[in-house]
Motif scaffolding. Structure first.
Motif, mmCIF file in Angstrom:
data_model
loop_
_atom_site.group_PDB
_atom_site.id
_atom_site.type_symbol
_atom_site.label_atom_id
_atom_site.label_comp_id
_atom_site.label_asym_id
_atom_site.label_seq_id
_atom_site.Cartn_x
_atom_site.Cartn_y
_atom_site.Cartn_z
ATOM 1 N N LEU A 351 39.952 39.774 42.292
ATOM 2 C CA LEU A 351 41.351 40.203 42.343
ATOM 3 C C LEU A 351 41.732 40.677 43.746
ATOM 4 N N ASP A 352 43.020 40.591 44.067
ATOM 5 C CA ASP A 352 43.527 41.203 45.300
ATOM 6 C C ASP A 352 43.510 42.716 45.150
ATOM 7 N N GLY A 353 43.438 43.423 46.282
ATOM 8 C CA GLY A 353 43.559 44.884 46.234
ATOM 9 C C GLY A 353 42.238 45.554 45.913
ATOM 10 N N GLN A 354 41.237 45.382 46.798
ATOM 11 C CA GLN A 354 39.900 45.927 46.550
ATOM 12 C C GLN A 354 39.711 47.301 47.194
ATOM 13 N N SER A 355 40.754 47.834 47.837
ATOM 14 C CA SER A 355 40.626 49.134 48.517
ATOM 15 C C SER A 355 40.088 50.198 47.570
ATOM 16 N N SER A 356 39.277 51.088 48.126
ATOM 17 C CA SER A 356 38.629 52.086 47.277
ATOM 18 C C SER A 356 39.605 53.120 46.736
ATOM 19 N N ALA A 357 40.821 53.168 47.296
ATOM 20 C CA ALA A 357 41.809 54.119 46.790
ATOM 21 C C ALA A 357 42.625 53.521 45.638
ATOM 22 N N MET A 358 42.540 52.202 45.473
ATOM 23 C CA MET A 358 43.445 51.525 44.537
ATOM 24 C C MET A 358 42.879 51.401 43.132
ATOM 25 N N LEU A 359 43.556 52.015 42.210
ATOM 26 C CA LEU A 359 43.128 51.946 40.815
ATOM 27 C C LEU A 359 43.851 50.861 40.035
ATOM 28 N N ASN A 360 45.030 50.431 40.559
ATOM 29 C CA ASN A 360 45.806 49.458 39.788
ATOM 30 C C ASN A 360 45.041 48.152 39.600
ATOM 31 N N THR A 361 44.258 47.758 40.613
ATOM 32 C CA THR A 361 43.441 46.552 40.462
ATOM 33 C C THR A 361 42.398 46.757 39.367
ATOM 34 N N PHE A 362 41.778 47.925 39.376
ATOM 35 C CA PHE A 362 40.769 48.255 38.369
ATOM 36 C C PHE A 362 41.373 48.177 36.959
ATOM 37 N N ALA A 363 42.627 48.592 36.854
ATOM 38 C CA ALA A 363 43.256 48.643 35.535
ATOM 39 C C ALA A 363 43.458 47.259 34.937
ATOM 40 N N ILE A 364 43.567 46.236 35.782
ATOM 41 C CA ILE A 364 43.746 44.886 35.231
ATOM 42 C C ILE A 364 42.459 44.064 35.294
ATOM 43 N N ALA A 365 41.420 44.605 35.943
ATOM 44 C CA ALA A 365 40.134 43.893 36.029
ATOM 45 C C ALA A 365 39.401 43.985 34.695
ATOM 46 N N ASN A 366 38.553 43.007 34.402
ATOM 47 C CA ASN A 366 37.687 43.122 33.232
ATOM 48 C C ASN A 366 36.205 43.093 33.617
ATOM 49 N N SER A 367 35.940 43.148 34.928
ATOM 50 C CA SER A 367 34.545 43.063 35.363
ATOM 51 C C SER A 367 34.393 43.488 36.817
ATOM 52 N N LEU A 368 33.148 43.790 37.170
ATOM 53 C CA LEU A 368 32.775 44.023 38.565
ATOM 54 C C LEU A 368 31.833 42.894 38.981
ATOM 55 N N LEU A 369 32.235 42.156 39.994
ATOM 56 C CA LEU A 369 31.406 41.061 40.484
ATOM 57 C C LEU A 369 30.470 41.628 41.553
ATOM 58 N N ILE A 370 29.198 41.300 41.445
ATOM 59 C CA ILE A 370 28.211 41.831 42.397
ATOM 60 C C ILE A 370 27.941 40.816 43.501
ATOM 61 N N VAL A 371 28.143 41.233 44.736
ATOM 62 C CA VAL A 371 27.711 40.425 45.886
ATOM 63 C C VAL A 371 26.583 41.195 46.565
ATOM 64 N N PRO A 372 25.341 40.686 46.503
ATOM 65 C CA PRO A 372 24.216 41.434 47.074
ATOM 66 C C PRO A 372 24.387 41.650 48.579
ATOM 67 N N ASN A 373 23.791 42.732 49.095
ATOM 68 C CA ASN A 373 23.950 43.097 50.504
ATOM 69 C C ASN A 373 23.451 42.018 51.456
ATOM 70 N N ASP A 374 22.457 41.235 51.016
ATOM 71 C CA ASP A 374 21.908 40.218 51.917
ATOM 72 C C ASP A 374 22.516 38.830 51.687
ATOM 73 N N THR A 375 23.603 38.776 50.905
ATOM 74 C CA THR A 375 24.294 37.498 50.705
ATOM 75 C C THR A 375 25.542 37.475 51.586
ATOM 76 N N GLU A 376 25.568 36.552 52.537
ATOM 77 C CA GLU A 376 26.711 36.522 53.463
ATOM 78 C C GLU A 376 27.847 35.646 52.974
ATOM 79 N N THR A 377 27.505 34.552 52.315
ATOM 80 C CA THR A 377 28.578 33.688 51.804
ATOM 81 C C THR A 377 28.257 33.217 50.392
ATOM 82 N N LEU A 378 29.286 33.169 49.598
ATOM 83 C CA LEU A 378 29.204 32.575 48.262
ATOM 84 C C LEU A 378 30.301 31.517 48.216
ATOM 85 N N LYS A 379 29.947 30.363 47.683
ATOM 86 C CA LYS A 379 30.897 29.253 47.691
ATOM 87 C C LYS A 379 31.518 29.097 46.304
#
Lengths: 390, 390
Positions: A351-379
């Protein structure tokens, strides 16, 4: 600063099971059984009819005289002869020497006798005593989750109390001079305090219904004093705010002065980096970031499994699902990302709006997608891991 | 007798939304918003620092004098000159003419001045007023589900009450002379009453916390009288038992005499065939089968969507998942089967013990596998539809 994986391991190691208590079965939904339960009775407790119909001694005969009836709840010492039948109903006691129940749809009947039109096999439509469970048999093994069906099964065996792991008592301590209670007028420079109600709601979703909220001003003395009494009374303490790197973040000092042992501080992730985790005796302390979205992220990633662990769950984390990514993702931060996302049966979209202050994105999200620290690109099309929060 | 599909359509048609009520935000978890909500304030309400650091007027200069500080909660009318900086913390008010915040990690500082070591871009680390939402902007559309994040977002805008669809009031009426309360001694021919606690627990899982249970003896008069007052007071009435074809099943008569309109009776399914669905004014009546597993099956298939509909949910049914079948299934009954099953990420396995009296299978199942009435065989590896109940 540690990696997410290490932080999770430390939380798991320090989240021991709560003590065991006996509670009424009807209040046990969502608890984990602490001991194996054995049945005090056989179920069914007697031979039961599985149908509305007629009980007979199976012999191949088609015609029978009706000599009585057995309704659910009845018990009689009736004995049938070979040409006799008893009117019987579902769940009712089957007379001692009867061995078969003919469905009422398979007979022609008048007041005094029946003629069987479709002959059942011997023993048909009779539930044997103990068919479901025998007396002293295992009802549920220890560590079973108590579901509505489990409650029904326990109750049908006459069981009224069971030993379960207690639910942890949770306190939320909110710090911040900038915080104003919703409903009041907002002075300049201030913001409304929202993390406490958000965390209370998140706790409710995992069965922690009553959470006490404490509020303190941003001072070492006030925070230290509040923590002193809270640490004695609760199993889990969530602190909201006052834990980032600024000069005015004295929460960590108040914790250490209260002899809370630091287990880690700061995690290599985004959002949610500035988090303190510690313990004092069996009490766990999570000092969560003040930013609402960071706070809720770290609730799901760290607090959730700690509570599940304490309650005796064997699967303590949010379920992990795998989906195809809808678009490319770049991660040049070197941190593990938890991105608010929407998934369906096949795909996941960030979703758009990933800022840590923004809750409105969280309110419409249904999941947290994990991108590992050592992964630079996902296609687009790559299989990725996500945590459903719906 | 009607098909499952028709029964579902009739339940949906007759489950209108509950009236709207205004409730406190902190009690709104799991409710559906009945109206669109607009923001009473801009969020952030003022220009905020996104970091701990120093506020400056961006000019390319590297050295600045510190002329004051801005902590979270502060508000000042400080005006900076080109060579001046203000110490600032995350969430704090950014002085009027400052346009940039330098992270504290990117400066060298003493008490009176800073030297910027990594120059930020202009406007960096400043959250603009209304960046998240403007005053009078839409916070949430009508029909939004209130999640923990939604509660947090509403609270951070200072909103304390919202209009939601009421939760239906639910009563459970238990009939059966054969039923004894768990905890008492079980006389011969009797069984323990378990459906009421089971249904109460199932209702709790969808947020219906308080359900009143009424018990009546198997008599037309007693049942009719009990129904008379219950129908006036509740939005949904669940009746347990007394609805199969036997002579002693007078529940239907008591319903009709209370002017409950029959919408259907009996469904071509297994388990759960003998069910009555009716209505009186806006009150829905589900007379569920007495067999525990049938009762719980029909709760998930019919009562669950009715309640979700009444509460304003747009997705009212249990989620449908598709999985590969682990073994062959034969269905020669001509009925729709709901089989207790275990699914994982890829496969689904039907459990042993599908009898309608057996709850222990239900207690370990995590799903109901649907076998349509016109499907005679399903082969190992076939894709099948299931309803998760975990």
């Amino acid at each position: 600063m540690i990696q997410v994986k290490e932080a999770l391991a430390i939380v798991a190691e320090n989240s021991s099971n709560m003590p065991v208590e006996r509670i009424p079965v009807h209040k046990a939904l969502g608890y984990i059984l602490a001991e194996t339960i054995y049945s005090p009775i056989a179920m069914p407790p007697f031979r039961q009819s599985a149908m509305d119909g007629y009980a007979i001694i199976h012999s191949g005969k088609h015609q029978y005289d009706i000599i009585g009836s057995s309704q659910a709840g009845d018990h009689s010492s009736l004995k049938l002869k070979e040409n006799e039948a008893v009117r019987i109903f579902t769940g009712a006691f089957v007379p001692h020497n009867a061995d078969t129940v003919v469905m009422q749809e398979h007979v022609m009947a008048n007041e005094n006798s029946i003629l069987i039109t479709i002959m059942p096999e011997q023993f048909a439509n009779v539930r044997n005593k103990g068919e479901q469970i025998g007396k002293e048999d295992v009802v549920f093994d220890a560590n079973t989750l108590i579901t509505p069906a489990a409650i029904g099964f326990l109750a049908c065996l006459g069981i009224t109390e069971i030993p379960v792991y207690k639910k942890p008592k949770v306190a939320i301590l909110v710090t911040g001079n900038e915080l104003v209670k919703p409903g009041k007028i907002l002075p300049k420079g201030k913001i409304y305090e929202s993390n406490s109600v958000m965390l209370q709601a998140a706790l409710q979703t995992i069965g922690i219904k009553k959470t006490k909220v404490y509020k303190v001003k941003d001072s070492l003395k006030a925070t230290k004093k509040a923590l002193n009494s809270i640490l004695l009374k609760y199993d889990i303490v969530l602190i909201s705010g006052g834990i980032s790197v600024g000069d005015y973040d004295f929460v960590k000092e108040a914790l250490l002065e209260n002899e809370v042992k630091e287990l880690f501080y700061k995690i290599n992730q985004k959002p949610g980096k500035p988090m303190f985790f510690g313990s004092k005796n069996e009490t766990l302390v999570f000092a969560l970031p003040g930013n609402p979205a960071s706070s809720l992220t770290n609730f799901y990633i760290y607090v959730y499994p700690a509570i599940k662990n304490k309650m005796g769950f064997s699967e303590t984390h949010l379920q992990k699902l795998t989906r195809k990514l809808s678009e490319d993702i770049t991660n040049t931060s070197g941190k593990t990302l938890f991105l608010k996302a929407l998934y369906d049966e096949t795909h996941v979209t960030v979703l758009d709006g990933q800022s840590s202050a923004m809750l409105n994105t969280f309110a419409i999200a249904n999941s947290l997608l994990i991108v590992p620290n050592d992964t630079e690109t996902l296609k687009k099309g790559d299989l990725v891991t996500l945590l459903p929060i719906d």
